[in-house]
Write a protein that holds these residues in place. Structure first.
Motif, PDB file in Angstrom:
ATOM      1  N   VAL A   1      98.370  78.949  46.668  1.00 46.64           N
ATOM      2  CA  VAL A   1      98.373  78.738  48.487  1.00 46.64           C
ATOM      3  C   VAL A   1      96.813  78.627  48.710  1.00 46.64           C
ATOM      4  N   ALA A   2      95.498  78.438  47.512  1.00 45.50           N
ATOM      5  CA  ALA A   2      94.402  77.591  48.531  1.00 45.50           C
ATOM      6  C   ALA A   2      94.129  77.703  46.755  1.00 45.50           C
ATOM      7  N   PRO A   3      93.643  76.705  46.559  1.00 45.99           N
ATOM      8  CA  PRO A   3      92.650  76.255  44.930  1.00 45.99           C
ATOM      9  C   PRO A   3      90.970  77.291  45.082  1.00 45.99           C
ATOM     10  N   GLY A   4      91.701  77.445  43.832  1.00 44.60           N
ATOM     11  CA  GLY A   4      90.750  78.851  43.407  1.00 44.60           C
ATOM     12  C   GLY A   4      91.159  79.781  43.556  1.00 44.60           C
ATOM     13  N   VAL A   5      92.183  80.083  44.259  1.00 40.58           N
ATOM     14  CA  VAL A   5      92.827  81.954  44.579  1.00 40.58           C
ATOM     15  C   VAL A   5      93.588  81.996  43.230  1.00 40.58           C
ATOM     16  N   ARG A   6      92.966  83.408  43.317  1.00 37.44           N
ATOM     17  CA  ARG A   6      94.012  83.647  41.962  1.00 37.44           C
ATOM     18  C   ARG A   6      94.649  84.921  42.885  1.00 37.44           C
ATOM     19  N   PRO A   7      96.038  85.015  42.173  1.00 38.66           N
ATOM     20  CA  PRO A   7      97.399  86.242  42.418  1.00 38.66           C
ATOM     21  C   PRO A   7      96.330  87.092  42.899  1.00 38.66           C
ATOM     22  N   VAL A   8      96.504  88.366  44.127  1.00 34.12           N
ATOM     23  CA  VAL A   8      96.685  89.719  44.135  1.00 34.12           C
ATOM     24  C   VAL A   8      96.872  90.569  43.700  1.00 34.12           C
ATOM     25  N   ALA A   9      96.617  91.227  43.145  1.00 30.75           N
ATOM     26  CA  ALA A   9      97.214  92.302  42.115  1.00 30.75           C
ATOM     27  C   ALA A   9      97.382  93.470  43.600  1.00 30.75           C
ATOM     28  N   VAL A  10      98.764  93.749  43.709  1.00 32.84           N
ATOM     29  CA  VAL A  10      99.322  94.916  44.556  1.00 32.84           C
ATOM     30  C   VAL A  10      98.614  96.062  44.964  1.00 32.84           C
TER      31      VAL A  10
ATOM     32  N   LEU B   1     105.854  98.519  45.771  1.00 34.87           N
ATOM     33  CA  LEU B   1     105.439  97.546  44.680  1.00 34.87           C
ATOM     34  C   LEU B   1     104.259  97.798  43.707  1.00 34.87           C
ATOM     35  N   ALA B   2     103.122  98.339  44.491  1.00 38.87           N
ATOM     36  CA  ALA B   2     102.243  98.882  43.169  1.00 38.87           C
ATOM     37  C   ALA B   2     102.677 100.228  42.383  1.00 38.87           C
ATOM     38  N   ALA B   3     103.544 101.172  43.267  1.00 35.23           N
ATOM     39  CA  ALA B   3     103.811 102.137  41.797  1.00 35.23           C
ATOM     40  C   ALA B   3     104.879 101.783  40.996  1.00 35.23           C
ATOM     41  N   LEU B   4     105.806 100.721  40.931  1.00 36.70           N
ATOM     42  CA  LEU B   4     106.056  99.969  40.223  1.00 36.70           C
ATOM     43  C   LEU B   4     105.578  98.079  39.419  1.00 36.70           C
ATOM     44  N   ASP B   5     104.341  98.205  39.618  1.00 31.38           N
ATOM     45  CA  ASP B   5     103.947  97.231  38.664  1.00 31.38           C
ATOM     46  C   ASP B   5     104.191  96.531  38.989  1.00 31.38           C
ATOM     47  N   VAL B   6     104.411  95.938  40.019  1.00 31.22           N
ATOM     48  CA  VAL B   6     104.736  94.403  40.404  1.00 31.22           C
ATOM     49  C   VAL B   6     103.760  93.856  41.133  1.00 31.22           C
ATOM     50  N   THR B   7     103.103  92.362  40.952  1.00 35.37           N
ATOM     51  CA  THR B   7     102.404  91.509  41.590  1.00 35.37           C
ATOM     52  C   THR B   7     103.267  90.904  42.703  1.00 35.37           C
TER      53      THR B   7
ATOM     54  N   ASN C   1     118.757  99.390  50.111  1.00 36.69           N
ATOM     55  CA  ASN C   1     120.147  99.408  50.858  1.00 36.69           C
ATOM     56  C   ASN C   1     120.058  98.708  51.901  1.00 36.69           C
ATOM     57  N   GLY C   2     119.303  97.787  52.680  1.00 35.92           N
ATOM     58  CA  GLY C   2     118.727  97.275  53.555  1.00 35.92           C
ATOM     59  C   GLY C   2     119.400  98.147  55.248  1.00 35.92           C
ATOM     60  N   ALA C   3     119.415  99.086  54.898  1.00 44.93           N
ATOM     61  CA  ALA C   3     119.542  99.907  56.132  1.00 44.93           C
ATOM     62  C   ALA C   3     118.775  99.189  57.672  1.00 44.93           C
ATOM     63  N   PRO C   4     119.204  99.247  58.476  1.00 49.57           N
ATOM     64  CA  PRO C   4     118.197  98.141  59.545  1.00 49.57           C
ATOM     65  C   PRO C   4     117.228  99.127  60.076  1.00 49.57           C
ATOM     66  N   GLY C   5     116.423  98.758  60.673  1.00 47.70           N
ATOM     67  CA  GLY C   5     115.211  99.350  60.725  1.00 47.70           C
ATOM     68  C   GLY C   5     113.728  98.977  61.057  1.00 47.70           C
ATOM     69  N   ARG C   6     113.114  99.402  60.910  1.00 51.67           N
ATOM     70  CA  ARG C   6     111.557  98.923  60.436  1.00 51.67           C
ATOM     71  C   ARG C   6     110.762  99.029  58.772  1.00 51.67           C
ATOM     72  N   VAL C   7     110.646  97.821  58.277  1.00 51.16           N
ATOM     73  CA  VAL C   7     110.164  97.706  57.390  1.00 51.16           C
ATOM     74  C   VAL C   7     108.727  97.170  57.649  1.00 51.16           C
ATOM     75  N   GLU C   8     108.092  98.303  57.163  1.00 47.90           N
ATOM     76  CA  GLU C   8     106.261  98.029  58.046  1.00 47.90           C
ATOM     77  C   GLU C   8     105.891  98.664  56.315  1.00 47.90           C
ATOM     78  N   LEU C   9     104.809  97.208  55.881  1.00 48.40           N
ATOM     79  CA  LEU C   9     104.173  96.140  55.056  1.00 48.40           C
ATOM     80  C   LEU C   9     103.421  96.749  53.632  1.00 48.40           C
ATOM     81  N   ALA C  10     102.557  97.568  54.972  1.00 50.84           N
ATOM     82  CA  ALA C  10     101.936  98.629  53.636  1.00 50.84           C
ATOM     83  C   ALA C  10     102.875  99.633  53.119  1.00 50.84           C
ATOM     84  N   LEU C  11     103.840 100.557  53.393  1.00 52.73           N
ATOM     85  CA  LEU C  11     104.919 100.484  52.372  1.00 52.73           C
ATOM     86  C   LEU C  11     105.728 100.119  51.529  1.00 52.73           C
ATOM     87  N   VAL C  12     105.816  98.995  51.861  1.00 51.73           N
ATOM     88  CA  VAL C  12     106.702  97.904  50.291  1.00 51.73           C
ATOM     89  C   VAL C  12     105.632  98.083  49.945  1.00 51.73           C
TER      90      VAL C  12
END
Length: 116
Positions: free
Chosen positions: A75-84, A58-64, A43-54
Protein backbone atom coordinates in the motif's frame (compact mmCIF):
# COMPACT_ATOMS: atom_id res chain seq x y z
CA UNK A 1 -5.21 -16.36 0.41
CA UNK A 2 -6.60 -13.25 -1.20
CA UNK A 3 -9.44 -11.94 0.98
CA UNK A 4 -11.93 -9.84 -0.98
CA UNK A 5 -15.06 -10.24 1.15
CA UNK A 6 -16.19 -10.82 4.70
CA UNK A 7 -17.27 -14.30 3.63
CA UNK A 8 -13.69 -15.07 2.52
CA UNK A 9 -12.48 -14.03 5.96
CA UNK A 10 -15.11 -16.17 7.67
CA UNK A 11 -14.07 -19.22 5.64
CA UNK A 12 -10.41 -18.54 6.42
CA UNK A 13 -11.13 -18.43 10.16
CA UNK A 14 -13.14 -21.65 10.10
CA UNK A 15 -10.56 -23.50 8.00
CA UNK A 16 -7.60 -22.30 10.08
CA UNK A 17 -9.39 -23.18 13.33
CA UNK A 18 -10.13 -26.67 12.06
CA UNK A 19 -6.55 -27.12 10.74
CA UNK A 20 -5.28 -26.31 14.23
CA UNK A 21 -7.68 -28.80 15.80
CA UNK A 22 -9.52 -26.16 17.82
CA UNK A 23 -13.18 -26.22 18.69
CA UNK A 24 -15.20 -23.04 18.48
CA UNK A 25 -15.27 -22.99 22.29
CA UNK A 26 -11.47 -23.26 22.51
CA UNK A 27 -10.97 -20.45 20.01
CA UNK A 28 -13.52 -18.34 21.86
CA UNK A 29 -11.72 -18.87 25.16
CA UNK A 30 -8.36 -17.91 23.63
CA UNK A 31 -9.74 -14.69 22.20
CA UNK A 32 -12.15 -13.55 24.89
CA UNK A 33 -15.35 -13.88 22.87
CA UNK A 34 -18.24 -16.29 23.24
CA UNK A 35 -18.56 -19.55 21.36
CA UNK A 36 -21.80 -18.12 19.98
CA UNK A 37 -19.84 -15.20 18.50
CA UNK A 38 -17.34 -17.56 16.84
CA UNK A 39 -20.18 -19.69 15.46
CA UNK A 40 -22.02 -16.63 14.20
CA UNK A 41 -18.93 -15.16 12.58
CA UNK A 42 -17.91 -18.39 10.86
CA UNK A 43 -21.42 -18.98 9.56
CA UNK A 44 -22.24 -15.45 8.46
CA UNK A 45 -24.92 -14.74 11.04
CA UNK A 46 -26.38 -11.28 10.60
CA UNK A 47 -25.19 -8.73 13.07
CA UNK A 48 -22.34 -6.47 13.81
CA UNK A 49 -18.78 -7.70 13.34
CA UNK A 50 -16.25 -5.67 15.28
CA UNK A 51 -12.84 -5.38 13.67
CA UNK A 52 -10.99 -5.60 16.99
CA UNK A 53 -12.65 -8.94 17.74
CA UNK A 54 -11.88 -10.31 14.28
CA UNK A 55 -8.25 -9.22 14.66
CA UNK A 56 -8.01 -11.00 18.02
CA UNK A 57 -9.35 -14.17 16.43
CA UNK A 58 -6.86 -13.89 13.57
CA UNK A 59 -4.04 -13.36 16.05
CA UNK A 60 -5.05 -16.46 18.00
CA UNK A 61 -4.88 -18.41 14.74
CA UNK A 62 -1.46 -16.95 13.78
CA UNK A 63 -2.87 -15.20 10.72
CA UNK A 64 -1.15 -12.02 9.54
CA UNK A 65 -2.53 -9.31 7.30
CA UNK A 66 -0.64 -7.97 4.30
CA UNK A 67 -2.52 -5.06 2.71
CA UNK A 68 -1.72 -4.47 -0.93
CA UNK A 69 -2.94 -2.18 -3.63
CA UNK A 70 -4.60 -3.06 -6.91
CA UNK A 71 -1.32 -3.92 -8.65
CA UNK A 72 -0.37 -6.27 -5.82
CA UNK A 73 2.17 -3.79 -4.51
CA UNK A 74 2.45 -2.77 -0.86
CA UNK A 75 0.00 0.00 0.00
CA UNK A 76 2.84 2.41 0.80
CA UNK A 77 6.46 2.13 -0.32
CA UNK A 78 8.65 0.70 2.42
CA UNK A 79 5.71 -0.37 4.59
CA UNK A 80 6.05 -3.91 5.83
CA UNK A 81 3.10 -6.17 6.65
CA UNK A 82 1.75 -5.65 10.16
CA UNK A 83 1.58 -8.69 12.38
CA UNK A 84 -2.01 -9.13 13.53
CA UNK A 85 -1.11 -9.55 17.22
CA UNK A 86 0.56 -6.12 17.23
CA UNK A 87 -2.37 -4.51 15.44
CA UNK A 88 -4.91 -6.29 17.63
CA UNK A 89 -3.15 -5.11 20.80
CA UNK A 90 -3.06 -1.56 19.48
CA UNK A 91 -6.76 -1.61 18.57
CA UNK A 92 -7.65 -3.08 21.96
CA UNK A 93 -5.79 -0.24 23.68
CA UNK A 94 -7.50 2.36 21.49
CA UNK A 95 -10.92 0.83 22.21
CA UNK A 96 -10.24 0.77 25.96
CA UNK A 97 -9.20 4.43 25.87
CA UNK A 98 -12.35 5.33 23.92
CA UNK A 99 -14.52 3.53 26.48
CA UNK A 100 -12.76 5.35 29.33
CA UNK A 101 -13.21 8.68 27.56
CA UNK A 102 -16.89 7.98 26.93
CA UNK A 103 -17.48 7.08 30.60
CA UNK A 104 -15.64 10.14 31.88
CA UNK A 105 -17.63 12.34 29.50
CA UNK A 106 -20.90 11.23 31.06
CA UNK A 107 -21.86 9.00 28.14
CA UNK A 108 -22.76 5.35 28.46
CA UNK A 109 -19.50 3.71 27.43
CA UNK A 110 -20.87 0.20 27.50
CA UNK A 111 -20.43 -2.00 24.49
CA UNK A 112 -21.23 -5.55 23.57
CA UNK A 113 -17.73 -6.93 23.10
CA UNK A 114 -19.16 -10.16 21.74
CA UNK A 115 -20.43 -8.42 18.61
CA UNK A 116 -23.41 -10.74 18.15
Amino acid sequence: MNIVSVRDLQVLVRNRRQERGLTQAELAERTGVSRKWVYGFENGAPGRVELALVLRVLAALDVTIDARGAEDEPVAPGVRPVAVPDLADHLARVAAEARRDARSGGEDGSSDDEGA
